[in-house]
Design an enzyme around this catalytic site. Structure first.
Site, PDB file in Angstrom:
ATOM      1  N   SER A  14      21.861  29.016  -4.752  1.00  0.00           N
ATOM      2  CA  SER A  14      22.405  29.048  -3.677  1.00  0.00           C
ATOM      3  C   SER A  14      22.744  30.294  -2.921  1.00  0.00           C
ATOM      4  CB  SER A  14      23.760  28.266  -3.588  1.00  0.00           C
ATOM      5  OG  SER A  14      24.407  28.369  -2.195  1.00  0.00           O
ATOM      6  N   TYR A  37      32.836  27.695  -6.063  1.00  0.00           N
ATOM      7  CA  TYR A  37      31.252  27.213  -5.823  1.00  0.00           C
ATOM      8  C   TYR A  37      30.294  28.578  -5.924  1.00  0.00           C
ATOM      9  CZ  TYR A  37      26.954  25.483  -3.682  1.00  0.00           C
ATOM     10  OH  TYR A  37      25.744  25.213  -3.628  1.00  0.00           O
TER      11      TYR A  37
HETATM   12  N1  LIG Z   1      22.606  21.086   0.748  1.00  0.00           N
HETATM   13  C1  LIG Z   1      22.726  22.449   0.797  1.00  0.00           C
HETATM   14  O1  LIG Z   1      23.002  23.261   2.035  1.00  0.00           O
HETATM   15  C2  LIG Z   1      22.770  23.449  -0.323  1.00  0.00           C
HETATM   16  C3  LIG Z   1      22.638  24.581  -0.217  1.00  0.00           C
HETATM   17  C4  LIG Z   1      22.550  25.592  -1.254  1.00  0.00           C
HETATM   18  C5  LIG Z   1      22.514  25.034  -2.432  1.00  0.00           C
HETATM   19  N2  LIG Z   1      22.450  23.722  -2.796  1.00  0.00           N
HETATM   20  C6  LIG Z   1      22.521  23.151  -4.320  1.00  0.00           C
HETATM   21  O2  LIG Z   1      21.314  22.121  -4.146  1.00  0.00           O
HETATM   22  C7  LIG Z   1      21.644  21.302  -5.211  1.00  0.00           C
HETATM   23  C8  LIG Z   1      21.237  20.015  -4.807  1.00  0.00           C
HETATM   24  O3  LIG Z   1      22.245  19.689  -3.755  1.00  0.00           O
HETATM   25  P1  LIG Z   1      21.781  18.689  -2.748  1.00  0.00           P
HETATM   26  O4  LIG Z   1      21.830  19.390  -1.468  1.00  0.00           O
HETATM   27  O5  LIG Z   1      20.624  18.002  -2.817  1.00  0.00           O
HETATM   28  O6  LIG Z   1      23.064  17.623  -2.686  1.00  0.00           O
HETATM   29  P2  LIG Z   1      23.144  15.877  -2.891  1.00  0.00           P
HETATM   30  O7  LIG Z   1      22.337  15.205  -2.159  1.00  0.00           O
HETATM   31  O8  LIG Z   1      24.618  15.933  -3.010  1.00  0.00           O
HETATM   32  O9  LIG Z   1      22.872  16.081  -4.395  1.00  0.00           O
HETATM   33  C9  LIG Z   1      23.484  16.580  -5.384  1.00  0.00           C
HETATM   34  C10 LIG Z   1      23.126  15.904  -6.813  1.00  0.00           C
HETATM   35  O10 LIG Z   1      23.862  16.561  -7.837  1.00  0.00           O
HETATM   36  C11 LIG Z   1      24.270  15.528  -8.664  1.00  0.00           C
HETATM   37  N3  LIG Z   1      25.506  15.670  -9.293  1.00  0.00           N
HETATM   38  C12 LIG Z   1      26.575  16.150  -8.950  1.00  0.00           C
HETATM   39  N4  LIG Z   1      27.625  16.086  -9.587  1.00  0.00           N
HETATM   40  C13 LIG Z   1      27.183  15.537 -10.828  1.00  0.00           C
HETATM   41  C14 LIG Z   1      27.550  15.321 -12.142  1.00  0.00           C
HETATM   42  N5  LIG Z   1      28.833  15.609 -12.552  1.00  0.00           N
HETATM   43  N6  LIG Z   1      26.620  14.736 -12.967  1.00  0.00           N
HETATM   44  C15 LIG Z   1      25.520  14.808 -12.733  1.00  0.00           C
HETATM   45  N7  LIG Z   1      24.764  14.922 -11.584  1.00  0.00           N
HETATM   46  C16 LIG Z   1      25.644  15.141 -10.704  1.00  0.00           C
HETATM   47  C17 LIG Z   1      24.324  14.213  -7.766  1.00  0.00           C
HETATM   48  O11 LIG Z   1      24.436  12.806  -8.336  1.00  0.00           O
HETATM   49  P3  LIG Z   1      25.050  11.748  -7.802  1.00  0.00           P
HETATM   50  O12 LIG Z   1      24.624  11.488  -6.433  1.00  0.00           O
HETATM   51  O13 LIG Z   1      24.264  10.585  -8.741  1.00  0.00           O
HETATM   52  O14 LIG Z   1      26.527  11.787  -8.067  1.00  0.00           O
HETATM   53  C18 LIG Z   1      23.116  14.432  -6.866  1.00  0.00           C
HETATM   54  O15 LIG Z   1      21.895  13.761  -7.536  1.00  0.00           O
HETATM   55  C19 LIG Z   1      23.117  21.692  -5.695  1.00  0.00           C
HETATM   56  O16 LIG Z   1      22.866  22.371  -6.921  1.00  0.00           O
HETATM   57  C20 LIG Z   1      23.700  22.481  -4.659  1.00  0.00           C
HETATM   58  O17 LIG Z   1      24.553  23.260  -5.030  1.00  0.00           O
HETATM   59  C21 LIG Z   1      22.518  22.775  -1.658  1.00  0.00           C
END
Ligand SMILES: NC(=O)c1ccc[n+]([C@@H]2O[C@H](COP(=O)([O-])OP(=O)(O)OC[C@H]3O[C@@H](n4cnc5c(N)ncnc54)[C@H](OP(=O)(O)O)[C@@H]3O)[C@@H](O)[C@H]2O)c1
Length: 252
Positions: free
Chosen positions: A138, A151
């Site tokens: 991130s 975070y």
């Molecule tokens: N969206 C953004 O703007 C952004 C920006 C920078 C970095 N990121 C990073 O991108 C990655 C993906 O995030 P996203 O944006 O796709 O968000 P998201 O749609 O909320 O997806 C998050 C994923 O992580 C899984 N997860 C969360 N807690 C977990 C746990 N305890 N055990 C196993 N799985 C878990 C969730 O599983 P469940 O849904 O099944 O609980 C979901 O599949 C993350 O690492 C996040 O930090 C996102």
């Protein structure tokens, strides 16, 4: 596109939603055999069915489940060629209001689990002479964002782990790639309980993040910023930290 991942066995964490689901979709469309992991069994099964993949539910907040997940994918597939760590949890609140259980979960899911899962699957990749490791970091881990101290720290740790590991594996058959996204349009912000507060950078679709990560992974590139210009504030912070701190303090 289709033959790019032909024959590869891929494990994607965080594949029940957002970026991970999009990455798994692209890998499957490219001919990979896809194993998807996440917590929500219903959404995970739906993704696995849609992609013709296999669901491996796991709660990566529990440290022992990373090793168990590795054991389950190896028992089912025999090997993993492509490992993408997308599971992650956001958190935005002043540090003084953050309870210890939340801190522990953020560290476990965002940092400990990818390290342990990598540790369990890397030896097989090295032994077979083939492997690609993809980390979803991130921009918060590069810039240290206000009200996201824990975070940001987990993502900084993940980025440094990826960097160190890349040096260790240099010249060998396993490559290490980190996606450094700014803002991606996923349920991430709803889940962390605070909406995205800025006008720029604008949120990009999850599929764009997946495409950026997989292009870099395929090319064996160290990192991919999304959007690309986000490398600029990172460069300013590294070259002129005091100036960067002044600007960040003013802009928030
Ligand atoms: N969206 C953004 O703007 C952004 C920006 C920078 C970095 N990121 C990073 O991108 C990655 C993906 O995030 P996203 O944006 O796709 O968000 P998201 O749609 O909320 O997806 C998050 C994923 O992580 C899984 N997860 C969360 N807690 C977990 C746990 N305890 N055990 C196993 N799985 C878990 C969730 O599983 P469940 O849904 O099944 O609980 C979901 O599949 C993350 O690492 C996040 O930090 C996102």
């Amino acid at each position: 596109m289709r033959q790019r991942w032909d024959g590869a066995v891929a494990l994607v964490t965080g594949a029940s939603s957002g970026i991970g689901a999009a990455v798994a979709g692209r890998l499957a469309a490219g001919g990979a055999r896809v194993y998807v992991s996440g917590r929500d069994r219903g959404r995970l099964a739906e993704v696995a069915d849609r992609l013709g993949g296999t669901a491996l539910p796991a709660d990566l907040g529990a440290p022992e489940q990373a090793g168990e997940l590795a054991g389950r994918v190896l028992a089912a597939a025999g090997r993993v060629d492509v490992l993408v760590h997308s599971a992650g949890r956001g958190w935005a609140a002043p540090f003084t209001g953050t309870d210890p259980a939340t801190v522990a979960e953020l560290v476990a899911v965002n940092l400990t689990a990818p390290v342990l899962l990598t540790g369990a699957l890397l030896p097989g990749m090295l032994a077979r002479g083939r492997g690609r490791l993809g980390f979803v970091g991130s921009i918060a881990g590069r810039l240290a964002v206000r009200d996201e101290a824990v975070y940001s720290a987990t993502k900084a740790g993940l980025g440094v782990f990826a960097d160190s590991l890349r040096q260790e594996l240099r010249g060998g058959p396993v490559t290490v790639t980190e996606l450094v996204p700014a803002v991606v349009d996923t349920p991430f912000f709803v889940r962390r309980g605070r909406p995205y507060p800025r006008r720029a950078p604008r949120p990009v679709p999850a599929d764009r993040a997946a495409a950026a990560l997989l292009a870099a992974l395929l090319a064996g590139r160290a990192e991919a910023y999304l959007p690309r210009w986000m490398r600029l504030p990172v460069t300013v912070r590294a070259a002129a930290p005091a100036t960067y701190r002044r600007l960040a303090g003013r802009l928030g």
